[in-house]
Design a protein around this motif. Structure first.
Motif, short mmCIF file in Angstrom:
data_model
loop_
_atom_site.label_atom_id
_atom_site.label_comp_id
_atom_site.label_asym_id
_atom_site.label_seq_id
_atom_site.Cartn_x
_atom_site.Cartn_y
_atom_site.Cartn_z
N ARG A 295 -12.38 -12.57 20.41
CA ARG A 295 -12.65 -13.37 19.20
C ARG A 295 -13.33 -14.67 19.60
N GLN A 296 -14.48 -14.95 19.00
CA GLN A 296 -15.24 -16.17 19.28
C GLN A 296 -14.92 -17.20 18.19
N ASP A 297 -14.77 -18.45 18.58
CA ASP A 297 -14.66 -19.50 17.58
C ASP A 297 -15.79 -20.51 17.83
N PHE A 298 -15.87 -21.49 16.97
CA PHE A 298 -16.95 -22.47 17.05
C PHE A 298 -17.02 -23.13 18.42
N SER A 299 -15.87 -23.54 18.95
CA SER A 299 -15.84 -24.23 20.24
C SER A 299 -16.28 -23.34 21.39
N ASP A 300 -15.93 -22.04 21.33
CA ASP A 300 -16.36 -21.11 22.38
C ASP A 300 -17.88 -21.06 22.46
N VAL A 301 -18.52 -20.91 21.31
CA VAL A 301 -19.98 -20.80 21.29
C VAL A 301 -20.61 -22.15 21.63
N ALA A 302 -20.04 -23.24 21.13
CA ALA A 302 -20.56 -24.57 21.46
C ALA A 302 -20.49 -24.82 22.96
N ASP A 303 -19.44 -24.33 23.61
CA ASP A 303 -19.32 -24.49 25.07
C ASP A 303 -20.45 -23.76 25.79
N VAL A 304 -20.82 -22.59 25.31
CA VAL A 304 -21.94 -21.85 25.91
C VAL A 304 -23.24 -22.64 25.72
N PHE A 305 -23.40 -23.23 24.54
CA PHE A 305 -24.59 -24.06 24.30
C PHE A 305 -24.62 -25.22 25.29
N LEU A 306 -23.48 -25.89 25.49
CA LEU A 306 -23.42 -27.02 26.43
C LEU A 306 -23.75 -26.57 27.85
N LEU A 307 -23.25 -25.40 28.22
CA LEU A 307 -23.52 -24.86 29.54
C LEU A 307 -25.03 -24.68 29.77
N HIS A 308 -25.75 -24.46 28.67
CA HIS A 308 -27.20 -24.29 28.74
C HIS A 308 -27.95 -25.60 28.46
N GLY A 309 -27.22 -26.71 28.44
CA GLY A 309 -27.85 -28.02 28.27
C GLY A 309 -28.21 -28.36 26.84
#
Length: 192
Positions: free
Chosen positions: A7-21
């Motif tokens: 299950r993905q939540d907003f923070s999980d996806v936002a963390d992936v975005f941060l990992l990509h700068g």
């Protein structure tokens, strides 16, 4: 267990975005994802390309990031097509201020409407139910909502109502574009 099935939540996806700068909110892309699944049945590969383009990278940084981004698509598709009608936009939750939640809803709506404007034409819109046409018109106005709001019970209730309206409009678009999906029980259906 694979991240694709988690299950993905907003923070999980936002963390992936941060990992990509990227400091951008996933809400805008989630709105796009929902509309693309409803109107174009976007493939996993096409979705990954769209996210990478938005993040300014050629491909996900690593396998777990790719799995998380693909899991996001799978989760959204599963929720839109489920008979229990449990779809929920990927938005900032109660860990965020109401202003941040309102900004997320606004961004989601802008992403959703961007796809609706790109993909639909007058002919398709004329085939929509009156309810769907009105809901889409309402969403166009939501892209203009004021997001600098105080944390108050009244604002929280208003934001909840707007989020519920967005959720219902998204499910309505999906179900009208995919007749028979989800298989929703008809309460008035005769019993034999």
């Amino acid at each position: 267990m694979s991240l694709i099935n988690e299950r993905q939540d907003f923070s999980d996806v936002a963390d992936v975005f941060l990992l990509h700068g990227s400091m951008q909110s996933p809400a805008f892309l989630d709105g796009r994802l929902c509309a693309l699944l409803a109107l174009r049945d976007i493939t996993a590969e096409s979705w990954l390309e769209e996210v990478c383009l938005s993040l300014g990278v050629e491909q996900p940084r690593d396998s777990p990031s790719a799995e998380r981004l693909l899991g996001w698509r799978r989760q959204t598709l599963d929720a839109l097509s489920a008979s229990d009608l449990n779809y929920a936009p990927l938005l900032p939750d109660e860990l965020f201020s109401l202003a941040e939640q309102a900004q997320g809803l606004k961004e989601w709506t802008l992403g959703f409407m961007e796809v609706v404007e790109e993909v639909t034409d007058e002919s398709l819109r004329e085939r929509w139910s009156q309810t769907l046409q009105e809901a889409i018109d309402d969403l166009a106005g939501l892209g203009q909502i004021e997001t600098d709001i105080d944390d108050s019970p009244e604002n929280e209730n208003d934001l909840f109502a707007l989020t519920e309206h967005v959720r219902m409009a998204a499910m309505l678009l999906y179900t009208e574009q995919h007749p028979g999906k989800p298989q929703v029980e008809q309460a008035d259906a005769p019993v034999h």
